[in-house]
Motif scaffolding. Sequence first.
Motif, PDB file in Angstrom:
ATOM      1  N   LYS A  47       0.829  -1.213   0.000  1.00 32.51           N
ATOM      2  CA  LYS A  47       0.000   0.000   0.000  1.00 32.51           C
ATOM      3  C   LYS A  47       0.867   1.268   0.000  1.00 32.51           C
ATOM      4  O   LYS A  47       0.699   2.149  -0.849  1.00 32.51           O
ATOM      5  CB  LYS A  47      -0.931   0.017   1.235  1.00 32.51           C
ATOM      6  N   THR A  48       1.803   1.331   0.948  1.00 33.94           N
ATOM      7  CA  THR A  48       2.648   2.523   1.044  1.00 33.94           C
ATOM      8  C   THR A  48       3.523   2.663  -0.206  1.00 33.94           C
ATOM      9  O   THR A  48       3.736   3.764  -0.716  1.00 33.94           O
ATOM     10  CB  THR A  48       3.516   2.467   2.322  1.00 33.94           C
ATOM     11  N   THR A  49       3.995   1.537  -0.725  1.00 33.08           N
ATOM     12  CA  THR A  49       4.825   1.586  -1.933  1.00 33.08           C
ATOM     13  C   THR A  49       4.019   2.175  -3.094  1.00 33.08           C
ATOM     14  O   THR A  49       4.538   2.990  -3.871  1.00 33.08           O
ATOM     15  CB  THR A  49       5.338   0.168  -2.284  1.00 33.08           C
ATOM     16  N   GLY A  87       1.576  11.017   4.664  1.00 34.63           N
ATOM     17  CA  GLY A  87       2.233   9.720   4.707  1.00 34.63           C
ATOM     18  C   GLY A  87       1.817   8.911   5.930  1.00 34.63           C
ATOM     19  O   GLY A  87       1.112   9.401   6.817  1.00 34.63           O
ATOM     20  N   GLN A  88       2.286   7.664   5.949  1.00 31.03           N
ATOM     21  CA  GLN A  88       1.899   6.777   7.052  1.00 31.03           C
ATOM     22  C   GLN A  88       2.434   7.311   8.380  1.00 31.03           C
ATOM     23  O   GLN A  88       1.811   7.123   9.420  1.00 31.03           O
ATOM     24  CB  GLN A  88       2.424   5.363   6.769  1.00 31.03           C
ATOM     25  N   TYR A  89       3.590   7.958   8.343  1.00 32.89           N
ATOM     26  CA  TYR A  89       4.143   8.520   9.572  1.00 32.89           C
ATOM     27  C   TYR A  89       4.200  10.029   9.422  1.00 32.89           C
ATOM     28  O   TYR A  89       4.752  10.550   8.458  1.00 32.89           O
ATOM     29  CB  TYR A  89       5.523   7.925   9.842  1.00 32.89           C
ATOM     30  N   LEU A 163      -3.788   9.587   1.108  1.00 31.46           N
ATOM     31  CA  LEU A 163      -3.807   9.470   2.562  1.00 31.46           C
ATOM     32  C   LEU A 163      -3.413   8.046   2.948  1.00 31.46           C
ATOM     33  O   LEU A 163      -4.146   7.103   2.680  1.00 31.46           O
ATOM     34  CB  LEU A 163      -5.214   9.785   3.099  1.00 31.46           C
ATOM     35  N   ASP A 164      -2.220   7.920   3.537  1.00 33.49           N
ATOM     36  CA  ASP A 164      -1.743   6.588   3.898  1.00 33.49           C
ATOM     37  C   ASP A 164      -2.099   6.326   5.359  1.00 33.49           C
ATOM     38  O   ASP A 164      -1.472   6.861   6.261  1.00 33.49           O
ATOM     39  CB  ASP A 164      -0.225   6.501   3.676  1.00 33.49           C
ATOM     40  N   GLU A 165      -3.128   5.530   5.559  1.00 36.70           N
ATOM     41  CA  GLU A 165      -3.661   5.219   6.894  1.00 36.70           C
ATOM     42  C   GLU A 165      -3.965   6.491   7.689  1.00 36.70           C
ATOM     43  O   GLU A 165      -3.378   6.723   8.748  1.00 36.70           O
ATOM     44  CB  GLU A 165      -2.691   4.306   7.649  1.00 36.70           C
ATOM     45  N   PRO A 166      -4.914   7.298   7.169  1.00 36.87           N
ATOM     46  CA  PRO A 166      -5.148   8.624   7.751  1.00 36.87           C
ATOM     47  C   PRO A 166      -5.687   8.603   9.179  1.00 36.87           C
ATOM     48  O   PRO A 166      -5.530   9.588   9.889  1.00 36.87           O
ATOM     49  CB  PRO A 166      -6.193   9.246   6.812  1.00 36.87           C
TER      50      PRO A 166
HETATM   51 MG   LIG Z   1       2.114   1.148   4.799  1.00 29.87          MG
END
Ligand SMILES: [Mg+2]
Length: 347
Positions: A47-49, A87-89, A163-166
């Motif tokens: 997902k993040t990639t 991003g996720q972080y 939105l990565d894991e918002p």
């Molecule tokens: Mg991820």
Amino acid sequence: MDFIEAIGLAKSYTPKRAEPVHALDGLELLVPQGTVTALLGPNGAGKTTTVKVLTTLIRPDAGTATIDGIDVLAHPERIRPIIGVSGQYAAVDENLTGLENLDMVGRLYHLGARQSRARAKELIELFDLSDAQNRVVRGFSGGMRRRIDLAGALVTRPKVLFLDEPTTGLDPRSRLGMWDIITSLVGEGTTVLLTTQYLEEADQLADSISVIDDGKVIAKGTSDELKASIGGQRVEINLVSADDRGAAVEILRRFGTSEPSVSPEGRELTVSSDDAPVALQHILAAFGEQGVRLYDAGMRRPTLDDVFLRLTGHMASDEGEGEASGPEASGEKRGGKKNDASERRAS
Ligand SMILES: [Mg+2]
Ligand SMILES: Nc1ncnc2c1ncn2[C@@H]1O[C@H](COP(=O)(O)OP(=O)(O)OP(=O)(O)O)[C@@H](O)[C@H]1O
């Protein structure tokens, strides 16, 4: 042409002294303008990639991607002004206040001093951060950081938002607030690609859901389509005593359309049915005849949980168990059916 189009994306990493990792393996994604697409997948699915490729942060080994008709790989500099990324972080400056962080983003995007400040204040309000606007981010809680980071992604009113894991790490109230914000942005025409681990989030927000695993899309559709794809309704039975489960499995097998699944403690059984009300009546009558005592019985439609576990369930113990006859071997609820997932992959 769809607003976001990704075709055949591949990306591998070769860590030192380890096997290569295929983070993306031919991933396809089409996102129409003004809609929300959710990428749903287990840890490490890619997902993040995917988000990193589409937001120009990394280049894929193969494949093509366009956003609003612009080639992401050929013209990353034309992509960056039209996208917003969270991003996720959370990426925030620890030494600036909440307000200064947002103002900084505006200035980096050349909004001009007055406009940048005004937009920052507007977003502080929208994200319910008024109390924290003049405190340095170092002292923020995880959820507050997350909200500042998301606000930062909205400073320029981007056409498309990644939105990565918002809502990971947000409390229930903040999560609902975030859903409202995303929904209203989409109402104004923003296109959103979000990744999530929360099935409920995908269910609530997404027009279309792409379930991904091992770097490729293994199923896609609306929430209802995905639920329908795994078949019919569910009849659920709770036994008073696990001793009756042998008899109960026989009965469910007779009136259901799938191999019944049994919970680990042996009292909760589930079976699929194309006509659950009728199946339930037969099952209850048969239980009565055989003296099987019930604690509870009911029917329900499949949830996205069922879909997710059925499609992506990787339990090492499932390998080679396709022919096993015991009900435990086919526990869909516990994420079994690796075989099923492979079938779907092939189709
Ligand atoms: Mg991820
Ligand atoms: N820079 C990297 N170097 C080596 N491997 C990587 C790198 N980035 C990602 N990977 C690997 O690629 C795979 C996909 O990672 P990715 O971060 O896209 O997963 P994800 O779906 O976002 O997972 P999560 O839900 O845990 O955030 C994983 O196996 C991961 O370990």
